[in-house]
Design an enzyme around this catalytic site. Structure first.
Site, short mmCIF file in Angstrom:
data_model
loop_
_atom_site.label_atom_id
_atom_site.label_comp_id
_atom_site.label_asym_id
_atom_site.label_seq_id
_atom_site.Cartn_x
_atom_site.Cartn_y
_atom_site.Cartn_z
N GLU A 383 0.91 -1.21 0.05
CA GLU A 383 -0.02 -0.04 -0.15
C GLU A 383 0.83 1.05 0.09
OE1 GLU A 383 -3.77 0.04 1.94
OE2 GLU A 383 -3.91 -2.16 1.85
N1 CAA Z 1 -6.16 11.89 -4.32
C1 CAA Z 1 -6.73 12.03 -5.33
N2 CAA Z 1 -5.93 12.34 -6.51
C2 CAA Z 1 -4.72 12.32 -6.55
C3 CAA Z 1 -3.97 11.81 -5.25
C4 CAA Z 1 -4.71 11.71 -4.26
N3 CAA Z 1 -4.49 11.25 -3.07
N4 CAA Z 1 -2.78 11.69 -5.43
C5 CAA Z 1 -2.42 12.00 -6.79
N5 CAA Z 1 -3.57 12.22 -7.45
C6 CAA Z 1 -3.96 12.75 -8.86
C7 CAA Z 1 -3.12 14.25 -9.05
O1 CAA Z 1 -3.75 15.11 -8.79
C8 CAA Z 1 -2.62 13.82 -10.51
O2 CAA Z 1 -3.71 14.20 -11.36
P1 CAA Z 1 -4.03 15.74 -12.25
O3 CAA Z 1 -2.87 15.14 -13.15
O4 CAA Z 1 -5.34 15.58 -12.58
O5 CAA Z 1 -3.64 16.68 -11.29
C9 CAA Z 1 -2.66 12.42 -10.70
O6 CAA Z 1 -3.30 11.73 -9.74
C10 CAA Z 1 -1.17 12.07 -10.77
O7 CAA Z 1 -0.54 12.60 -9.72
P2 CAA Z 1 1.02 12.36 -9.38
O8 CAA Z 1 1.43 13.21 -10.39
O9 CAA Z 1 1.17 12.82 -8.11
O10 CAA Z 1 1.51 11.00 -10.04
P3 CAA Z 1 3.05 10.30 -9.52
O11 CAA Z 1 3.16 9.50 -10.86
O12 CAA Z 1 4.01 11.31 -9.12
O13 CAA Z 1 2.56 9.32 -8.40
C11 CAA Z 1 2.28 8.51 -6.21
C12 CAA Z 1 2.10 9.56 -7.16
C13 CAA Z 1 1.78 9.11 -4.75
C14 CAA Z 1 3.72 8.33 -6.09
C15 CAA Z 1 1.52 7.17 -6.51
O14 CAA Z 1 2.01 6.54 -7.88
C16 CAA Z 1 1.55 6.24 -5.45
O15 CAA Z 1 0.79 6.23 -4.41
N6 CAA Z 1 2.43 4.98 -5.64
C17 CAA Z 1 2.49 3.91 -4.72
C18 CAA Z 1 1.23 2.94 -5.06
C19 CAA Z 1 0.65 1.88 -4.12
O16 CAA Z 1 0.43 2.45 -2.95
N7 CAA Z 1 0.73 0.74 -4.48
C20 CAA Z 1 0.17 -0.24 -3.47
C21 CAA Z 1 -0.51 -1.30 -4.29
S1 CAA Z 1 -2.01 -1.82 -3.38
C22 CAA Z 1 -1.60 -2.85 -2.28
O17 CAA Z 1 -0.74 -3.12 -1.76
C23 CAA Z 1 -2.84 -3.60 -1.73
C24 CAA Z 1 -2.68 -4.96 -1.11
O18 CAA Z 1 -2.90 -5.69 -1.83
C25 CAA Z 1 -2.29 -4.95 0.36
#
Ligand code: CAA
Length: 400
Positions: A383
């Site tokens: 996550e």
């Molecule tokens: N809420 C709403 N929108 C969001 C947001 C949020 N919290 N965070 C980002 N966004 C939106 C941004 O506003 C942007 O939209 P716009 O272009 O319209 O403004 C878009 O999403 C892209 O955002 P970023 O440019 O910030 O994207 P990024 O490529 O830099 O990535 C990141 C951001 C936070 C690193 C994201 O990629 C991330 O969270 N990565 C980790 C993924 C993860 O947690 N994976 C876990 C897998 S699930 C799991 O583990 C489940 C299980 O089985 C236990």
């Protein structure tokens, strides 16, 4: 005072937080905590070592979690859930994960990734059909975001959901899927318009038994060995259009919003792991004698326990603050990243020290702390890794 124009007033949000935030739990919250504690200490403890050794799915415990109302505890009663608040969820997740994180993660994924996503963003028809059985715990859900080449970099989705008019045609592979086999309902994130980047991603509700879905083997994990984790392969899988959640292209935002709440669940899980290891180390240190006294009387051990205790207390505050913000309908994304980051780092630190305090006994299975240490490691990874939480926190600081 507040009518005096010469006084500089604190911001509204500060006033609000300082008035409303309390450090007491309601009777209902305490009952929920006690119920989770009773089940964990009485039932989960009985076979946790055996299931860890055999990597055996905890089917009867998942059934019990459903009967106790934990699998859909965050869902409103209108959709057959428990209607409980996020504070209660943190308390329950801590108690369950203190003993058994495999059961903890099943509860967490079902509640805060799958049910939350459906209740918050789904249509009435989707909620009737899919949310209600998940909330009752008759079915289990899974959240399919990660891919072989898209883990932390979640926008790089390669799984495609091609628009064919009345349905999507899905092809691709998802990795590390918790509940991959046990789930009946998948929330699948997939790319529909690659040219639009993250704005072309959709989220679809997929029946796990649809033709064209196959699973990789149960992953032989370091920890949380009794939850089922699989790769899921999609070959020309047909998903009806009505199973899309939200507008076309909403999938990435859906994933990000949903993970904000998911991270509270995993933070509470990490807190439980740390608390479980700490309690075992404290008990051991009071009983074990060396150099003529119980080892807790040696400052080297006492200071370790003090440090463990302080870090856990901070983790608990961060978890409860994130939960409280969510319950108050205030933004909680940064708070949940802080909680997850600190609680996961604390779990790793505390479990490592707990093994050290136990010495040789800590390195064998019977004393549980080596298992808790293996479980702690995963909380720094799934996550969103600790480094991803640091990205989220640092971006929030920069934008403040
Ligand atoms: N809420 C709403 N929108 C969001 C947001 C949020 N919290 N965070 C980002 N966004 C939106 C941004 O506003 C942007 O939209 P716009 O272009 O319209 O403004 C878009 O999403 C892209 O955002 P970023 O440019 O910030 O994207 P990024 O490529 O830099 O990535 C990141 C951001 C936070 C690193 C994201 O990629 C991330 O969270 N990565 C980790 C993924 C993860 O947690 N994976 C876990 C897998 S699930 C799991 O583990 C489940 C299980 O089985 C236990």
């Amino acid at each position: 005072m507040y009518n005096n124009p010469k006084v500089t007033y604190p911001s509204i949000s500060f006033i609000f937080q300082s008035i409303v935030m309390e450090f007491t739990f309601t009777e209902e919250q305490i009952m929920i905590q006690q119920s989770a504690r009773d089940y964990a200490q009485r039932e989960l403890i009985k076979d946790v070592l055996e299931r860890d050794a055999k990597a055996e799915y905890p089917a009867h415990h998942v059934k019990a979690m459903a009967d106790l109302g934990f699998l859909g505890m965050l869902v409103s009663t209108r959709y057959d859930g428990g209607g409980m608040d996020t504070i209660s969820y943190v308390l329950a997740m801590e108690e369950i994960s203190k003993v058994d994180s495999s059961v903890g993660v099943i509860v967490s994924v079902n509640n805060s990734l799958v049910c939350y996503g459906l209740e918050e963003f789904g249509t009435e028809a989707q909620k009737e059909k899919y949310l209600k059985p998940l909330a009752r715990g008759e079915k289990i859900g899974a959240f399919l975001l990660s891919e072989p080449n898209a883990g932390s970099d979640a926008t790089s989705q390669k799984t495609t959901a091609i628009d064919k008019g009345d349905h999507y045609l899905v092809n691709g592979t998802k990795n590390w899927i918790t509940n991959g086999n046990s789930a009946s309902t998948y929330l699948l994130i997939a790319q529909t318009h690659p040219e639009k980047g993250h704005k072309g991603i959709n989220v679809l509700i997929v029946d796990r038994h649809s033709p064209g879905i196959s699973l990789g083997p149960h992953e032989d994990k370091m920890g949380m060995r009794s939850s089922d984790t699989h790769s899921v392969m999609f070959t020309d899988v047909i998903v009806p259009k009505e199973n899309r959640i939200g507008e076309d292209g909403f999938g990435f935002k859906f994933a990000m919003k949903t993970l904000e709440g998911g991270r509270i669940g995993i933070a509470a899980q990490a807190l439980g792991i740390a608390q479980g290891a700490y309690e075992r180390a404290l008990k051991y240190a009071k009983e074990r004698k060396a150099f003529g006294t119980e080892i807790i009387n040696h400052q080297a051990v006492a200071f370790k326990l003090a440090e463990m205790h302080v870090r856990i207390e901070a983790a608990r505050h961060f978890c409860l603050k994130a939960a409280w913000l969510k319950d108050q309908n205030q933004p909680y994304g940064t708070a949940s990243a802080i909680a997850k980051y600190w609680a996961a780092e604390t779990a790793m630190y505390v479990t490592t020290e707990a093994v050290q305090i136990h010495g040789g006994y800590g390195y064998v299975k019977e004393y549980h702390v080596e298992r808790l240490m293996r479980e702690a490691k995963l909380t720094q990874i799934y996550e969103g890794t600790s480094e991803i939480q640091q990205i989220i926190i640092s971006r929030a600081i920069m934008n403040d």
